[in-house]
Structures are given as C-alpha cells and as structure tokens.
Design a protein around this motif. Structure first.
Motif, mmCIF file in Angstrom:
data_model
loop_
_atom_site.group_PDB
_atom_site.id
_atom_site.type_symbol
_atom_site.label_atom_id
_atom_site.label_comp_id
_atom_site.label_asym_id
_atom_site.label_seq_id
_atom_site.Cartn_x
_atom_site.Cartn_y
_atom_site.Cartn_z
ATOM 1 N N HIS A 1 68.849 -48.388 -142.276
ATOM 2 C CA HIS A 1 69.129 -49.765 -142.662
ATOM 3 C C HIS A 1 67.838 -50.512 -142.949
ATOM 4 O O HIS A 1 66.809 -50.247 -142.338
ATOM 5 N N THR A 2 67.944 -51.466 -143.836
ATOM 6 C CA THR A 2 66.842 -52.389 -144.065
ATOM 7 C C THR A 2 66.871 -53.437 -142.946
ATOM 8 O O THR A 2 67.920 -53.623 -142.300
ATOM 9 N N PRO A 3 65.760 -54.118 -142.713
ATOM 10 C CA PRO A 3 65.774 -55.156 -141.673
ATOM 11 C C PRO A 3 66.884 -56.208 -141.849
ATOM 12 O O PRO A 3 67.529 -56.569 -140.856
ATOM 13 N N PRO A 4 67.177 -56.697 -143.066
ATOM 14 C CA PRO A 4 68.293 -57.656 -143.177
ATOM 15 C C PRO A 4 69.646 -57.066 -142.756
ATOM 16 O O PRO A 4 70.475 -57.781 -142.181
ATOM 17 N N GLN A 5 69.866 -55.782 -143.019
ATOM 18 C CA GLN A 5 71.121 -55.151 -142.601
ATOM 19 C C GLN A 5 71.216 -55.073 -141.079
ATOM 20 O O GLN A 5 72.285 -55.279 -140.505
ATOM 21 N N MET B 1 75.354 -52.560 -145.442
ATOM 22 C CA MET B 1 75.384 -53.919 -144.881
ATOM 23 C C MET B 1 76.757 -54.210 -144.334
ATOM 24 O O MET B 1 77.736 -54.002 -145.041
ATOM 25 N N PRO B 2 76.848 -54.705 -143.118
ATOM 26 C CA PRO B 2 75.849 -54.830 -142.059
ATOM 27 C C PRO B 2 75.754 -53.529 -141.260
ATOM 28 O O PRO B 2 76.624 -52.666 -141.365
ATOM 29 N N ILE C 1 69.601 -57.107 -138.941
ATOM 30 C CA ILE C 1 69.749 -58.479 -138.455
ATOM 31 C C ILE C 1 71.191 -58.943 -138.618
ATOM 32 O O ILE C 1 71.770 -59.546 -137.697
ATOM 33 N N ALA C 2 71.803 -58.647 -139.769
ATOM 34 C CA ALA C 2 73.196 -59.036 -139.997
ATOM 35 C C ALA C 2 74.119 -58.355 -138.984
ATOM 36 O O ALA C 2 75.042 -58.987 -138.451
ATOM 37 N N THR D 1 65.870 -48.975 -138.584
ATOM 38 C CA THR D 1 64.959 -49.452 -139.623
ATOM 39 C C THR D 1 63.733 -48.565 -139.767
ATOM 40 O O THR D 1 62.954 -48.755 -140.698
#
Length: 169
Positions: A140-144, A61-62, A146-147, A102
């Motif tokens: 990466h996960t979707p929140p990572q 992250m990120p 997006i960040a 992702t």
C-alpha cells in the motif's frame, strides 16, 4: 489433566449465561469487511467494472490490513484502557503491520511489476515465457494505509458507541 472451557459469548462472572459482544473482535472484522467492500466500489468508480476479486485481494484503497489492526487497537484501548498490556500489544501489532504494508509489501509489488515486464518481453521459446504473471498489488501507499487506519478508528469508535448506548438504555 484439567479441562479448559473457552467462553466466547457468555459472561464468566455470572451464574446464568449473559450474552455479550466481543467488541474488539467484532470491530476488527467489520473494519476488514468494510475496507474490502470499499475496494469493490472504488474499482467500479475508477474503471467502470465490477471486480468481485477485490473482496479477497490484497493491496488497493483503503488498506484492509491497516483498518483491521487499527480497529483492534482502538477497540482494546476503548474497552480495556490505554494503560494495559493488551493495548500495548495491539498498538505494536498495528504499527508493524502498517509499516510492513508501506515498506516490504509495497516494494515486493513493484518488483513483481518489473519482473512481469521482463518475462513479457522474453521470446516465446524461452522457458519462462509461459509462466503465470506475479501478483503485483501486494502493498500500500501511505495514503492507502492512512485511509485504512482512519476507517478502523471510525469503525471501532462507532461500534463502541452503539454497544455502550444500548447497554445504558
């Protein structure tokens, strides 16, 4: 044979060199550096240890990949407009990179975790038991993602505002 001169920091239209900033390139590089630096501080906050390898490592992250390509796309859009082929190219590149982060890369990292666990449980005399573990932090996960995208958007917008406020002053 014709000679080609590449001008990175001078204006092509003026007779005397007028130095300018390649806004899109600077935005992308700054977004990448910020994302990688943030990973070091997040690791310190979560694990209470400094890990300088996070400055060059992937995953986490990120997403620095997302930050970089989003900063590039936004910078091209702000500088050249949204109607040109440059923006379309940068936008499609950003979408592909973020989708890949992702999708394929995330699942490759998860497969590496499983394979490492299998190798770890092998008997010591097995030929694969001495292998170096596979790198697990790839995607990466979707929140990572997006960040990273938000970081890229903010970075290029701030650099655009700073560079254009100094040009108008």
């Amino acid at each position: 044979m014709r000679s080609v001169t590449i001008r990175l920091f001078t204006s092509v239209t003026s007779s005397s060199p007028v130095y300018y900033m390649n806004y899109a390139l600077i935005s992308a590089l700054v977004a990448f550096a910020l994302a990688q630096s943030i990973k070091v501080f997040i690791t310190w906050y979560r694990e209470h240890r400094w890990d300088p390898k996070r400055l060059i490592g992937s995953g986490g992250m990120p997403s620095s990949h997302s930050a970089t390509v989003t900063a590039l796309a936004v910078a091209v859009g702000l500088h050249d407009g949204l109607g040109g082929s440059s923006f379309a190219t940068a936008l499609i590149l950003a979408i592909i990179v973020m989708y890949d982060a992702t999708g394929v890369r995330l699942h490759a990292g998860r497969q590496a975790e499983v394979l490492n666990q299998i190798v770890y449980e092998l008997p010591a005399e097995h030929p694969l038991a001495e292998r170096m573990p596979l790198h697990e932090l790839l995607g990466h996960t979707p929140p990572q993602v997006i960040a990273g995208g938000l970081l890229g958007m903010m970075t290029s917008t701030i650099i655009y505002l700073i560079s254009h406020s100094s040009n108008n002053a």
